[in-house]
Write an enzyme that holds these catalytic residues in place. Structure first.
Site, PDB file in Angstrom:
ATOM      1  N   HIS A  16      -8.028  -5.112  -0.940  1.00  0.00           N
ATOM      2  CA  HIS A  16      -6.827  -4.419  -0.497  1.00  0.00           C
ATOM      3  C   HIS A  16      -6.396  -4.910   0.885  1.00  0.00           C
ATOM      4  CE1 HIS A  16      -3.989  -1.037  -0.577  1.00  0.00           C
ATOM      5  NE2 HIS A  16      -4.199  -0.948   0.723  1.00  0.00           N
ATOM      6  N   SER A  58       0.834  -1.202   0.000  1.00  0.00           N
ATOM      7  CA  SER A  58       0.000   0.000   0.000  1.00  0.00           C
ATOM      8  C   SER A  58       0.873   1.257   0.000  1.00  0.00           C
ATOM      9  CB  SER A  58      -0.973  -0.055   1.175  1.00  0.00           C
ATOM     10  OG  SER A  58      -1.991   0.900   1.049  1.00  0.00           O
ATOM     11  N   ASP A 112      -9.921  -3.918  -5.372  1.00  0.00           N
ATOM     12  CA  ASP A 112      -9.161  -2.886  -4.674  1.00  0.00           C
ATOM     13  C   ASP A 112      -9.233  -1.596  -5.482  1.00  0.00           C
ATOM     14  OD1 ASP A 112      -7.270  -1.272  -3.415  1.00  0.00           O
ATOM     15  OD2 ASP A 112      -5.607  -2.687  -3.666  1.00  0.00           O
TER      16      ASP A 112
END
Length: 314
Positions: free
Chosen positions: A282, A157, A252
């Site tokens: 995600h 991320s 995501d």
């Protein structure tokens, strides 16, 4: 592809219980996520774990150093890891399980970096810390039992953003040598109207409003012209960067930008393995209890070992 039963159950819990960070201050969001975190009862065993501080551009940076139990006559590869959390939340503890698994899975020293967080420390603080930590690991690899010529950067991320930026800085500044980069569903640029943002804006743990808030904390100005060390896909030239493994999740909002960056790297001549994990959301890869995460890790570790086997050409 639909979620499997376990993933659907976990996602439902995340949607119901993860705080709406966009309604909070950064400090409140950190407190809320820590309060909801369950400590690992029996963390995966590794050879050793050491917490220490290293020098950074604006003061000490906390790191956690993992070494595998397996002995080797040769220095080990070393991975500099940057945790996710939108540049605002998470820490060394939140990603401890994944770092332990990676340490054992690829037989490498893993250095997890507790970079400065926004909004108290906005861009370029985290990027500067990421690069400083990467340089420190390269210089001190020998004392860690690691090979400075087999250094990789990795992150998930926002940590994937920092890994990509650290690799870009290392190329631009000609030091240190980075042989590979692992970018797991990375944050790449502050654009919120992509195909995946439109499809998964709500209901899949990470939301569009949360990502807009994260970027507001990290880069509140200059968003339209975000510099490459904040939005790496905007670099004028991506040639000469280390080989990359890019993992995206089908469900995501960040899927499009991760795949866009993988394509841009490939167009620049960088060897890239890009894998979209169908039916996943995600953050799934760092959820130790998820069967899909364990399956994907078994696919990932050999690819990372292959990257780490190639020594840098100095």
């Amino acid at each position: 592809m639909p979620l499997d039963e376990q993933a659907a159950t976990i996602l439902r819990g995340l949607n119901e219980n993860f705080p709406r960070v966009e309604t909070m201050t950064g400090a409140e969001a950190r407190a809320a996520t820590k309060a909801g975190r369950k400590a690992a009862v029996d963390p995966e065993s590794v050879g050793s774990v050491q917490d220490r501080e290293i020098p950074g551009a604006a003061g000490p940076i906390a790191v956690r150093i993992y070494a595998p139990a397996t002995q080797s006559a040769e220095p080990l590869p070393v991975v500099v890891f940057f945790h996710g959390g939108g540049f605002v939340i998470c820490d060394l503890d939140s990603h401890d399980g994944f770092c332990r698994a990676m340490c054992n899975g690829i037989g490498a020293v893993v250095v997890s970096v507790d970079y400065r967080l926004a909004p108290e420390a906005q861009w370029p603080a985290a990027a500067d810390d990421a690069y400083a930590a990467t340089c420190w690991v390269a210089r001190h690899a020998g004392e860690l039992g690691a090979d400075p010529d087999r250094l990789l950067v990795a992150g998930d991320s926002s940590g994937g953003n920092l890994a990509a930026v650290a690799a870009l800085m290392a190329r631009d500044r000609s030091t240190p040598s980075v042989v590979g980069q692992l970018l797991m569903y990375p944050v790449i640029e502050p654009v919120f109207d992509t195909e995946s943002y439109e499809e998964f804006a709500e209901g899949h743990f990470l939301t569009r409003s949360a990502m807009q808030w994260y970027w507001d904390q990290y880069l509140p100005t200059h968003r339209d012209g975000a510099p490459a060390y904040a939005a790496p896909v905007r670099a004028e030239d991506l040639g000469g960067l280390p080989p990359a493994i890019v993992i995206t999740a089908e469900r995501d909002p960040l899927r499009y930008e991760g795949e866009k960056y993988a394509a841009a790297l490939a167009d620049a001549g960088v060897p890239v393995h890009c894998r979209r994990v169908e039916g996943m959301f995600h953050g799934f890869l760092t959820i130790d209890a998820m069967t899909a995460a364990q399956t994907e890790r078994r696919e990932l570790w050999p690819r990372l070992r292959a990257l780490a086997a190639v020594r840098a050409r100095n």
